[in-house]
Design a protein around this motif. Structure first.
Motif, PDB file in Angstrom:
ATOM      1  N   ILE A 199       0.831  -1.208   0.000  1.00  0.00           N
ATOM      2  CA  ILE A 199       0.000   0.000   0.000  1.00  0.00           C
ATOM      3  C   ILE A 199       0.868   1.262   0.000  1.00  0.00           C
ATOM      4  O   ILE A 199       0.683   2.168  -0.823  1.00  0.00           O
ATOM      5  CB  ILE A 199      -0.948   0.006   1.214  1.00  0.00           C
ATOM      6  N   TRP A 200       1.820   1.337   0.931  1.00  0.00           N
ATOM      7  CA  TRP A 200       2.669   2.523   1.035  1.00  0.00           C
ATOM      8  C   TRP A 200       3.578   2.674  -0.181  1.00  0.00           C
ATOM      9  O   TRP A 200       3.873   3.807  -0.615  1.00  0.00           O
ATOM     10  CB  TRP A 200       3.493   2.488   2.310  1.00  0.00           C
ATOM     11  N   ILE A 203       1.364   4.139  -2.861  1.00  0.00           N
ATOM     12  CA  ILE A 203       1.102   5.555  -2.579  1.00  0.00           C
ATOM     13  C   ILE A 203       2.325   6.405  -2.928  1.00  0.00           C
ATOM     14  O   ILE A 203       2.196   7.483  -3.535  1.00  0.00           O
ATOM     15  CB  ILE A 203       0.722   5.751  -1.094  1.00  0.00           C
ATOM     16  N   SER A 204       3.514   5.931  -2.559  1.00  0.00           N
ATOM     17  CA  SER A 204       4.744   6.674  -2.843  1.00  0.00           C
ATOM     18  C   SER A 204       4.956   6.862  -4.336  1.00  0.00           C
ATOM     19  O   SER A 204       5.265   7.974  -4.804  1.00  0.00           O
ATOM     20  CB  SER A 204       5.955   5.951  -2.238  1.00  0.00           C
ATOM     21  N   GLY A 206       2.661   6.718  -6.606  1.00  0.00           N
ATOM     22  CA  GLY A 206       1.589   7.582  -7.086  1.00  0.00           C
ATOM     23  C   GLY A 206       1.918   9.054  -6.885  1.00  0.00           C
ATOM     24  O   GLY A 206       1.700   9.885  -7.776  1.00  0.00           O
ATOM     25  N   LEU A 207       2.458   9.381  -5.705  1.00  0.00           N
ATOM     26  CA  LEU A 207       2.867  10.762  -5.430  1.00  0.00           C
ATOM     27  C   LEU A 207       3.993  11.193  -6.362  1.00  0.00           C
ATOM     28  O   LEU A 207       4.029  12.342  -6.831  1.00  0.00           O
ATOM     29  CB  LEU A 207       3.322  10.896  -3.966  1.00  0.00           C
ATOM     30  N   THR A 238      10.059   9.891  -2.946  1.00  0.00           N
ATOM     31  CA  THR A 238       8.835   9.122  -3.220  1.00  0.00           C
ATOM     32  C   THR A 238       9.104   7.989  -4.198  1.00  0.00           C
ATOM     33  O   THR A 238       8.610   6.864  -4.013  1.00  0.00           O
ATOM     34  CB  THR A 238       7.722  10.039  -3.768  1.00  0.00           C
TER      35      THR A 238
END
Length: 336
Positions: A199-200, A203-204, A206-207, A238
């Motif tokens: 998940i993280w 997200i990273s 994606g950012l 990221t």
């Protein structure tokens, strides 16, 4: 105990470096070149910090011993490959009647100051690791984190410059904080569950994509050119965090990624030499459509990755002194 996902991270880093260097000569792929440049070097410094956290005993030695070890591993190959790159480049330019006094002077500046090809990375890593080694002796998280913030701030405050000595300094100032960040990143990575890592990591990344798309980010570690300091930091981290987190989910051994990771330094040193022949003999010679550029660039990338393999074998097995290793060292490693 070897952490395979760190080898995989170095593998992704070196694939990104080779790919970005290949794609830089094709206008249609410039966007991908810049995207890869945003993380392909920083991730190596982050991984270096994570390795130092996993194997702290490597830093619990006296200063002279540390310098000798890292000098042998980084500066010796720097000297050999710097001279080789310069001699080959000047020879090709002379043979093609493209050698000028201006080019010669620029090459001498790279040879003796900024580093030619990709060898600049070795000197940067050497001094950044030495700085980390010295400051880490305080064994204080506050000292480490404060020094990281100060040097990051100083690096971006100075900004880009044409002064070759300042360029070298800026690279080191930016590399050191990334090593410190990697040092503190290992523990949370190893403590997260597989689902949390996935998940993280997502997200990273994606950012990272959002930052690239919205800020049209341009960054060069080689030229020490940092656009929008805060965005530069987030783009580096990221992407690096996302890649490392997702790779840490992989539990099985992937031989080809491990090979690329273990030999990432040699790939970094060798591939510019092979690419040199494309640059001086083929680049810009033909008009290509968009789809042709993608196909030729991809073919060039695959060719270079494969062409490096026999050269890497030769250096590892017959010419280990080029990378600061003795035959005794090589045989010892092979026996394990």
């Amino acid at each position: 105990m070897r952490i395979y996902y760190l080898d995989y991270a170095k593998a992704i880093g070196i694939l990104a470096i080779v790919m970005s260097h290949c794609f830089a000569f094709f206008p249609e792929l410039k966007w991908l070149h810049y995207a890869l440049c945003s993380f392909h070097v920083p991730i190596f410094f982050v991984v270096s910090g994570m390795i130092s956290a996993q194997f702290p005993e490597k830093y619990e030695i006296d200063t002279l011993t540390f310098v000798k070890k890292r000098f042998r591993a980084l500066i010796i190959p720097y000297i050999f490959f710097s001279l080789f790159n310069t001699i080959l480049k000047l020879s090709v330019l002379f043979a093609t009647q493209k050698l000028t006094l201006e080019i010669f002077n620029a090459e001498m500046e790279e040879l003796f100051i900024t580093g030619n090809g990709t060898v600049w990375f070795l000197v940067t890593l050497f001094f950044a690791e030495f700085l980390f080694f010295v400051i880490r002796r305080y064994k204080s998280d506050m000292v480490n984190i404060t020094s990281m913030l100060i040097l990051f701030g100083l690096c971006f405050f100075i900004g880009s410059t044409s002064n070759p000595l300042v360029v070298v300094l800026l690279r080191i100032l930016c590399a050191y904080p990334l090593i410190v960040i990697g040092y503190y990143f290992l523990k949370p990575v190893n403590s997260l569950s597989m689902l949390s890592k996935f998940i993280w990591g997502g997200i990273s990344l994606g950012l990272w994509i959002i930052l690239l798309v919205n800020f049209h980010y341009r960054y060069s570690f080689f030229g020490a050119q940092f656009e929008t300091p805060l965005i530069s930091i987030f783009v580096m981290l990221t992407a690096s965090f996302g890649i490392i987190l997702l790779l840490s989910v992989i539990k099985k051994k992937i031989n080809w990624l491990e090979y690329l990771g273990k030999n990432s330094l040699l790939y970094m040193l060798i591939h510019p030499t092979i690419l040199l022949f494309y640059i001086y003999f083929l680049a810009g010679k033909f008009q290509m459509s968009s789809i042709t550029q993608y196909l030729v660039a991809t073919g060039l990338f695959i060719f270079i990755i494969l062409a490096c393999i026999p050269i890497i074998w030769l250096i590892n097995n017959k010419l280990p002194f080029l990378i600061g290793r003795s035959n005794k060292f090589k045989n010892k490693n092979n026996s394990k």
